[in-house]
Design an enzyme around this catalytic site. Structure first.
Site, short mmCIF file in Angstrom:
data_model
loop_
_atom_site.label_atom_id
_atom_site.label_comp_id
_atom_site.label_asym_id
_atom_site.label_seq_id
_atom_site.Cartn_x
_atom_site.Cartn_y
_atom_site.Cartn_z
N TYR A 1 -28.05 71.13 29.27
CA TYR A 1 -26.75 70.53 28.96
C TYR A 1 -26.05 70.15 30.26
O TYR A 1 -25.45 69.09 30.37
CB TYR A 1 -25.86 71.52 28.18
CG TYR A 1 -26.43 71.92 26.85
CD1 TYR A 1 -26.48 71.02 25.79
CD2 TYR A 1 -26.91 73.21 26.63
CE1 TYR A 1 -27.00 71.39 24.56
CE2 TYR A 1 -27.41 73.58 25.41
CZ TYR A 1 -27.47 72.67 24.37
OH TYR A 1 -27.98 73.04 23.16
N ASN B 1 -25.73 65.62 16.68
CA ASN B 1 -26.71 64.54 16.65
C ASN B 1 -27.09 64.24 15.20
O ASN B 1 -27.64 65.09 14.51
CB ASN B 1 -27.95 64.96 17.45
CG ASN B 1 -29.09 63.96 17.37
OD1 ASN B 1 -28.93 62.83 16.94
ND2 ASN B 1 -30.27 64.38 17.81
N CYS C 1 -32.71 66.12 20.36
CA CYS C 1 -31.78 67.14 20.82
C CYS C 1 -32.48 68.48 21.03
O CYS C 1 -31.99 69.32 21.79
CB CYS C 1 -30.62 67.29 19.85
SG CYS C 1 -31.08 67.53 18.14
N HIS C 2 -33.65 68.66 20.42
CA HIS C 2 -34.41 69.90 20.63
C HIS C 2 -34.90 70.04 22.07
O HIS C 2 -35.25 71.13 22.49
CB HIS C 2 -35.60 69.98 19.65
CG HIS C 2 -36.56 68.86 19.77
ND1 HIS C 2 -36.36 67.63 19.15
CD2 HIS C 2 -37.74 68.77 20.43
CE1 HIS C 2 -37.38 66.84 19.44
NE2 HIS C 2 -38.22 67.49 20.21
N GLU D 1 -44.70 69.81 21.16
CA GLU D 1 -44.70 68.88 22.28
C GLU D 1 -45.33 69.47 23.54
O GLU D 1 -45.39 68.82 24.57
CB GLU D 1 -43.28 68.42 22.57
CG GLU D 1 -42.68 67.62 21.44
CD GLU D 1 -41.32 67.04 21.78
OE1 GLU D 1 -40.87 67.14 22.95
OE2 GLU D 1 -40.71 66.46 20.87
#
Length: 150
Positions: free
Chosen positions: A86, A107, A115-116, A143
């Protein structure tokens, strides 16, 4: 218009307004995609979950303030398998980190606008989608970014 999508994380609904995707919710709307855009959105989401797509190439319309749109643009720039904090996004935008956290939590198109991939300064933070932080961890593992969590 909307369409349901059966994901590994549970049922999702993708919403289209005009010529853009405007929302993704953890619900099951059912049905078949009625527009070319919804067909493409479900195709890209399926490819993301099967590991053959790393980024979404869809028109999004983030309905919110300019700041919300700016944060969503910053999140969309985070590559697959990577994270940012952030604070890093806040520094880029010249705003407090807490404001970025609130915008991430709002979001409207999670997963597609990733946003993850945004973390707190000390590591893992919450996630606004169904399942909360466990869903965030599942997406990061998918990912290959889970090593960052250890």
């Amino acid at each position: 218009m909307k369409v349901g999508f059966a994901s590994p994380l549970g049922p999702l609904t993708i919403w289209q307004e005009g010529d853009a995707i405007t929302r993704l919710d953890w619900k099951d709307a059912g049905g078949k995609p009625e527009t070319d855009l919804l067909k493409e959105a479900t195709t890209q989401l399926a490819a993301y979950f099967d590991g053959t797509r790393e980024a979404f190439d869809l028109p999004f319309d983030v309905q919110g303030t300019q700041f919300q749109k700016d944060v969503c643009t910053a999140m969309s720039a985070i590559p697959f398998g990577y994270t940012r904090t952030y604070g890093e996004i806040a520094k880029d935008l010249g705003v407090p980190a807490q404001a970025v956290g609130q915008a991430c939590g709002g979001n409207p198109i999670p997963i597609m606008i990733p946003c993850h991939r945004v973390m707190g300064a000390k590591g893992l933070t919450g996630f606004s989608g169904k399942g909360g932080v466990e869903t965030k961890v599942a997406l990061l593992r998918h990912e290959g970014a889970a090593g960052l969590l250890i």
